[in-house]
Motif scaffolding. Structure first.
Motif, PDB file in Angstrom:
ATOM      1  N   ILE A  50       0.838  -1.208   0.000  1.00 40.02           N
ATOM      2  CA  ILE A  50       0.000   0.000   0.000  1.00 40.02           C
ATOM      3  C   ILE A  50       0.866   1.247   0.000  1.00 40.02           C
ATOM      4  N   GLU A  51       1.918   1.247   0.811  1.00 45.00           N
ATOM      5  CA  GLU A  51       2.824   2.399   0.845  1.00 45.00           C
ATOM      6  C   GLU A  51       3.486   2.612  -0.507  1.00 45.00           C
ATOM      7  N   GLN A  68       0.928   4.040  -2.933  1.00 42.80           N
ATOM      8  CA  GLN A  68       0.659   5.444  -2.629  1.00 42.80           C
ATOM      9  C   GLN A  68       1.788   6.337  -3.127  1.00 42.80           C
ATOM     10  N   GLN A  69       3.034   5.890  -2.969  1.00 44.18           N
ATOM     11  CA  GLN A  69       4.181   6.657  -3.471  1.00 44.18           C
ATOM     12  C   GLN A  69       4.155   6.714  -5.005  1.00 44.18           C
ATOM     13  N   SER A 115       1.407   9.159  -6.025  1.00 43.01           N
ATOM     14  CA  SER A 115       1.777  10.527  -5.671  1.00 43.01           C
ATOM     15  C   SER A 115       2.874  11.067  -6.581  1.00 43.01           C
TER      16      SER A 115
END
Length: 143
Positions: A134-135, A138-139, A142
């Motif tokens: 998930i991280e 998200q990166q 973004s």
């Protein structure tokens, strides 16, 4: 994919508790109570020959009106033990444990017991993997 080797490395409690097949059930449940664990690997001359869980005790001692004092571990242990190696993935182990209704898996390398993983260990590892994914997503989103 996280492997069993990584799960074992990350475990807070790495000690493996074992018992021999000729020990009494009282000795086994006393050890489980003392160590606050739910299962013991049963070994004979260094080889895994069974596993004894709280479930075995409940079903094969209490319900069958046996006594813990004069029943041996070999009489109530689960003898056909499914094991994994350190190369197995968390996903493979979770599938195996779900399909076979297991709570513990002994880890064997070169015919020697090298660890014991629980369903909780694997769920924790799977949750960590999902969090990391998930991280990363998200990166990526973004920029």
């Amino acid at each position: 994919m996280t492997t069993v080797a990584q799960v074992l490395k990350d475990k807070a409690y790495k000690e493996i508790y074992t018992i021999t097949p000729d020990a009494t059930v009282l000795e086994a449940i006393s050890l489980m109570a003392e160590k606050s664990i739910g299962a013991l690997v049963v070994t004979h001359e260094g080889n895994v020959v069974g596993i004894l869980s709280e479930r075995d005790y409940t079903r094969k001692i209490a319900l069958m009106e046996r006594t813990s004092f004069d029943t041996t571990v070999s009489e109530i242990m689960t003898g056909s033990v499914i094991t994994v190696t350190t190369a197995a993935t968390v996903e493979e182990c979770l599938e195996l444990m779900t399909d076979r209704h297991l709570r513990h898996l002994p880890v064997v390398e070169d015919k020697q017991l090298s660890g014991l993983i629980s369903i909780g260990d694997l769920v924790k590892a799977a949750m960590d993997d999902q969090r990391k994914l998930i991280e990363q997503l998200q990166q990526y989103i973004s920029g």
